[in-house]
Design a protein around this motif. Structure first.
Motif, PDB file in Angstrom:
ATOM      1  N   LEU A 148       8.338  -0.630  -7.403  1.00  0.00           N
ATOM      2  CA  LEU A 148       7.100   0.146  -7.305  1.00  0.00           C
ATOM      3  C   LEU A 148       7.092   1.417  -8.148  1.00  0.00           C
ATOM      4  CD1 LEU A 148       6.313  -0.198  -3.486  1.00  0.00           C
ATOM      5  CD2 LEU A 148       5.580  -1.636  -5.381  1.00  0.00           C
ATOM      6  N   ILE A 149       8.263   2.019  -8.330  1.00  0.00           N
ATOM      7  CA  ILE A 149       8.270   3.286  -9.070  1.00  0.00           C
ATOM      8  C   ILE A 149       8.639   3.042 -10.541  1.00  0.00           C
ATOM      9  CG2 ILE A 149       9.236   5.618  -9.195  1.00  0.00           C
ATOM     10  CD1 ILE A 149       9.630   5.372  -6.111  1.00  0.00           C
ATOM     11  N   ASP A 150       9.758   2.347 -10.759  1.00  0.00           N
ATOM     12  CA  ASP A 150      10.156   2.101 -12.159  1.00  0.00           C
ATOM     13  C   ASP A 150       9.092   1.291 -12.915  1.00  0.00           C
ATOM     14  OD1 ASP A 150      12.385   3.398 -11.342  1.00  0.00           O
ATOM     15  OD2 ASP A 150      13.742   1.674 -11.437  1.00  0.00           O
ATOM     16  N   MET A 187       9.390  -4.312   5.439  1.00  0.00           N
ATOM     17  CA  MET A 187       9.137  -4.843   4.093  1.00  0.00           C
ATOM     18  C   MET A 187       7.645  -5.018   3.885  1.00  0.00           C
ATOM     19  SD  MET A 187       8.037  -8.306   4.259  1.00  0.00           S
ATOM     20  CE  MET A 187       8.762  -9.260   2.951  1.00  0.00           C
ATOM     21  N   THR A 188       7.282  -5.245   2.646  1.00  0.00           N
ATOM     22  CA  THR A 188       5.918  -5.616   2.310  1.00  0.00           C
ATOM     23  C   THR A 188       6.001  -6.613   1.156  1.00  0.00           C
ATOM     24  OG1 THR A 188       3.702  -4.766   1.762  1.00  0.00           O
ATOM     25  CG2 THR A 188       5.559  -3.736   0.625  1.00  0.00           C
ATOM     26  N   ILE A 189       4.859  -7.181   0.818  1.00  0.00           N
ATOM     27  CA  ILE A 189       4.819  -8.059  -0.348  1.00  0.00           C
ATOM     28  C   ILE A 189       4.026  -7.333  -1.428  1.00  0.00           C
ATOM     29  CG2 ILE A 189       3.984 -10.255  -1.268  1.00  0.00           C
ATOM     30  CD1 ILE A 189       6.201 -10.759   0.726  1.00  0.00           C
ATOM     31  N   PHE A 190       4.688  -7.099  -2.549  1.00  0.00           N
ATOM     32  CA  PHE A 190       4.040  -6.405  -3.668  1.00  0.00           C
ATOM     33  C   PHE A 190       3.294  -7.423  -4.512  1.00  0.00           C
ATOM     34  CE2 PHE A 190       5.030  -4.580  -8.108  1.00  0.00           C
ATOM     35  CZ  PHE A 190       3.802  -3.951  -8.183  1.00  0.00           C
ATOM     36  N   LYS A 191       1.979  -7.202  -4.628  1.00  0.00           N
ATOM     37  CA  LYS A 191       1.161  -8.049  -5.497  1.00  0.00           C
ATOM     38  C   LYS A 191       0.637  -7.129  -6.587  1.00  0.00           C
ATOM     39  CE  LYS A 191      -1.263 -11.128  -2.815  1.00  0.00           C
ATOM     40  NZ  LYS A 191      -2.145 -11.493  -1.658  1.00  0.00           N
ATOM     41  N   GLY A 236       6.013   1.701 -12.629  1.00  0.00           N
ATOM     42  CA  GLY A 236       4.857   2.560 -12.875  1.00  0.00           C
ATOM     43  C   GLY A 236       3.696   2.321 -11.923  1.00  0.00           C
ATOM     44  N   TYR A 237       3.917   1.489 -10.867  1.00  0.00           N
ATOM     45  CA  TYR A 237       2.818   1.216  -9.932  1.00  0.00           C
ATOM     46  C   TYR A 237       2.500   2.485  -9.123  1.00  0.00           C
ATOM     47  CZ  TYR A 237      -0.085  -1.961  -7.142  1.00  0.00           C
ATOM     48  OH  TYR A 237      -1.134  -2.610  -6.547  1.00  0.00           O
ATOM     49  N   TYR A 238       3.561   3.185  -8.686  1.00  0.00           N
ATOM     50  CA  TYR A 238       3.396   4.494  -8.041  1.00  0.00           C
ATOM     51  C   TYR A 238       4.271   5.508  -8.751  1.00  0.00           C
ATOM     52  CZ  TYR A 238       1.273   2.090  -4.043  1.00  0.00           C
ATOM     53  OH  TYR A 238       0.469   1.346  -3.243  1.00  0.00           O
ATOM     54  N   LYS A 239       3.846   6.770  -8.622  1.00  0.00           N
ATOM     55  CA  LYS A 239       4.702   7.842  -9.105  1.00  0.00           C
ATOM     56  C   LYS A 239       5.608   8.259  -7.957  1.00  0.00           C
ATOM     57  CE  LYS A 239       1.468   9.766 -12.444  1.00  0.00           C
ATOM     58  NZ  LYS A 239       0.249   9.023 -12.049  1.00  0.00           N
ATOM     59  N   LYS A 240       6.813   8.654  -8.286  1.00  0.00           N
ATOM     60  CA  LYS A 240       7.775   9.050  -7.254  1.00  0.00           C
ATOM     61  C   LYS A 240       7.150  10.097  -6.313  1.00  0.00           C
ATOM     62  CE  LYS A 240      12.703  10.146  -6.943  1.00  0.00           C
ATOM     63  NZ  LYS A 240      13.064   9.244  -5.954  1.00  0.00           N
ATOM     64  N   ALA A 241       6.447  11.061  -6.915  1.00  0.00           N
ATOM     65  CA  ALA A 241       5.881  12.159  -6.117  1.00  0.00           C
ATOM     66  C   ALA A 241       4.882  11.662  -5.073  1.00  0.00           C
ATOM     67  CB  ALA A 241       5.217  13.162  -7.052  1.00  0.00           C
ATOM     68  N   GLU A 265       0.857  -1.184   0.000  1.00  0.00           N
ATOM     69  CA  GLU A 265       0.000   0.000   0.000  1.00  0.00           C
ATOM     70  C   GLU A 265       0.895   1.236   0.000  1.00  0.00           C
ATOM     71  OE1 GLU A 265      -2.834   0.128   3.135  1.00  0.00           O
ATOM     72  OE2 GLU A 265      -3.993  -1.548   2.362  1.00  0.00           O
ATOM     73  N   LEU A 266       0.298   2.356  -0.432  1.00  0.00           N
ATOM     74  CA  LEU A 266       1.076   3.592  -0.510  1.00  0.00           C
ATOM     75  C   LEU A 266       1.646   3.970   0.866  1.00  0.00           C
ATOM     76  CD1 LEU A 266       1.972   5.786  -2.446  1.00  0.00           C
ATOM     77  CD2 LEU A 266      -0.118   7.018  -1.931  1.00  0.00           C
ATOM     78  N   MET A 267       0.805   3.895   1.887  1.00  0.00           N
ATOM     79  CA  MET A 267       1.273   4.287   3.218  1.00  0.00           C
ATOM     80  C   MET A 267       2.380   3.349   3.707  1.00  0.00           C
ATOM     81  SD  MET A 267      -0.440   4.766   6.932  1.00  0.00           S
ATOM     82  CE  MET A 267      -2.008   5.405   6.460  1.00  0.00           C
ATOM     83  N   ALA A 268       2.225   2.058   3.429  1.00  0.00           N
ATOM     84  CA  ALA A 268       3.257   1.092   3.835  1.00  0.00           C
ATOM     85  C   ALA A 268       4.559   1.393   3.101  1.00  0.00           C
ATOM     86  CB  ALA A 268       2.794  -0.326   3.525  1.00  0.00           C
ATOM     87  N   SER A 269       4.448   1.769   1.842  1.00  0.00           N
ATOM     88  CA  SER A 269       5.649   2.075   1.060  1.00  0.00           C
ATOM     89  C   SER A 269       6.355   3.288   1.655  1.00  0.00           C
ATOM     90  CB  SER A 269       5.279   2.326  -0.400  1.00  0.00           C
ATOM     91  OG  SER A 269       4.519   1.237  -0.887  1.00  0.00           O
ATOM     92  N   LYS A 270       5.578   4.274   2.067  1.00  0.00           N
ATOM     93  CA  LYS A 270       6.180   5.447   2.729  1.00  0.00           C
ATOM     94  C   LYS A 270       6.817   5.026   4.048  1.00  0.00           C
ATOM     95  CE  LYS A 270       3.102   9.019   0.942  1.00  0.00           C
ATOM     96  NZ  LYS A 270       1.998   9.929   1.254  1.00  0.00           N
TER      97      LYS A 270
END
Ligand code: BGC
Length: 367
Positions: free
Chosen positions: A355-357, A295-299, A359-364, A281-286
């Motif tokens: 997550l960023i490269d 860590m998290t598991i990216f699905k 395209g799942y999330y934008k860096k910003a 999730e976005l918050m977990a990534s932050k």
């Protein structure tokens, strides 16, 4: 005359662009060739809740991908209310759904409504969570759920140097919802890796709570997890013992665990435990970037939706969907042919790449 010609030409261009499938928001009917194939058939998509970011993404991806093919989509969220989900599925059947895609809340509670689907010849596809105790399910699209648990266990084994004999470390375990088959698979994976270290004493579960019944979290609830973590900290760690590792099977549970730790005086960076998670999730990534979560598991829900859409096409238009597992998912009535996507463990080291490269999330979004 010239003006007329220009007008006619620009009309032709607009029509041509629309005919090419249009943008993401194009109505289903604009992709004429695909709707000719799919005949505007109706797909009911039943999702569990919008309280967690992943399911919002799942629903959005499914709707967009199905509409692009010319299907009409009825997307419903039941906000973790089991009866509401039953009613939503009943309505989909009444409204003439041609196929149902279901991510259940309580996988045992849908047996009767799935009988109705079968009586109406409506094929059903289980989305991410297996539908139990029913033969009214054709296919199952998911991630390797035991693999998620193994990846969490291996992360701990690796980062804490367990193979090299390090420890002892104090550890507490959280599992997911008992009515979600995924929670059991995940937990099996975790213990397959970590049980030997509990036996050797390199890992010590101070509360002694290791059975699934003791550590499960109904509806994967953040609040329930926070309360249980608070009780464990005050009951077993108030005399100076440090909690070193928390196995969390879901980012939402990790937030509850972190809140309880903060409440008990733990500080990030100062003997703050290793905390795992799931869903990226976005918050977990932050939180991973700030050190609050390890860590998290990216699905990748985009891939899951792709596989599931192929299953919808197969049951409605004929053909064979991609299947890569025909043994693991026995729902007590049948072994459901499945496609298992690969979960990817993510921590600070590979977050940018995964997550960023990708395209799942934008860096910003992560700043
Ligand atoms: C899913 C997980 C999710 C959990 C809580 C499980 O069924 O597989 O990805 O974290 O539900 O929503």
């Amino acid at each position: 005359m010239k003006k007329m010609l220009a007008l006619v030409l620009s009309c032709i261009m607009v029509l041509a662009i629309a005919g090419c499938g249009g943008g993401d928001n194009a109505p289903a009917s604009s992709s004429s060739s695909s709707s000719a194939q799919t005949g505007g058939k109706k797909i009911g998509v039943a999702m569990p809740t919008q309280s967690s970011q992943r399911w919002i993404a799942d629903g959005k991806n499914m709707k967009e991908k199905l509409e692009k093919l010319g299907y009409t989509v009825d997307l419903q969220y039941a906000e973790d209310d089991v009866q509401a989900q039953v009613s939503q599925i009943e309505n989909m059947i009444t409204n003439g759904a041609n196929c149902l895609v279901i991510a259940s809340i309580d996988s045992n509670a849908l047996v009767n409504v799935l009988e109705q689907a079968k009586a109406n010849n409506i094929p059903v596809i289980a989305y991410d969570r297996l539908l139990m105790d029913t033969d009214s399910v054709s296919y199952y699209a998911t991630f390797d759920n035991k693999g998620v648990g193994v990846a969490i266990g291996k992360y701990i084994e690796d980062k804490m140097g367990l193979k090299e004999g390090k420890g002892p470390y104090n550890i507490e375990f959280f599992a997911g919802s008992p009515d979600d088959n995924n929670a059991h698979f995940l937990n099996t994976g975790v213990f397959e890796v970590l049980q030997p270290y509990l036996t050797s004493g390199q890992l010590v579960c101070v509360s002694g709570q290791t059975s699934f019944d003791a550590i499960c979290t109904l509806r994967w609830s953040q609040e329930t997890a926070q309360k249980r973590m608070e009780d464990i900290l005050s009951g077993y760690y108030s005399t100076g013992k440090n909690l070193d590792i928390v196995v969390s099977p879901f980012d939402g549970i990790s937030y509850g665990v972190s809140a309880a730790l903060e409440g008990a005086g733990y500080k990030v960076g100062q003997k703050w435990p290793m905390i795992t998670g799931q869903d990226a999730e976005l918050m977990a990534s932050k939180n991973i970037l700030s050190g609050k979560q390890s860590m998290t598991i990216f699905k990748d829900t985009r891939i899951l939706a792709d596989k599931c859409v192929k299953m919808v096409q197969a049951v409605l238009e004929g053909g064979q969907p991609e299947i890569n597992d025909t043994t693991s998912y026995n729902n007590n009535k049948k072994i459901v042919p499945s496609y298992l996507c690969s979960p990817v463990p993510v921590d600070k080291a590979n977050l940018q790449k995964e997550l960023i490269d990708s395209g799942y999330y934008k860096k910003a979004e992560l700043e």
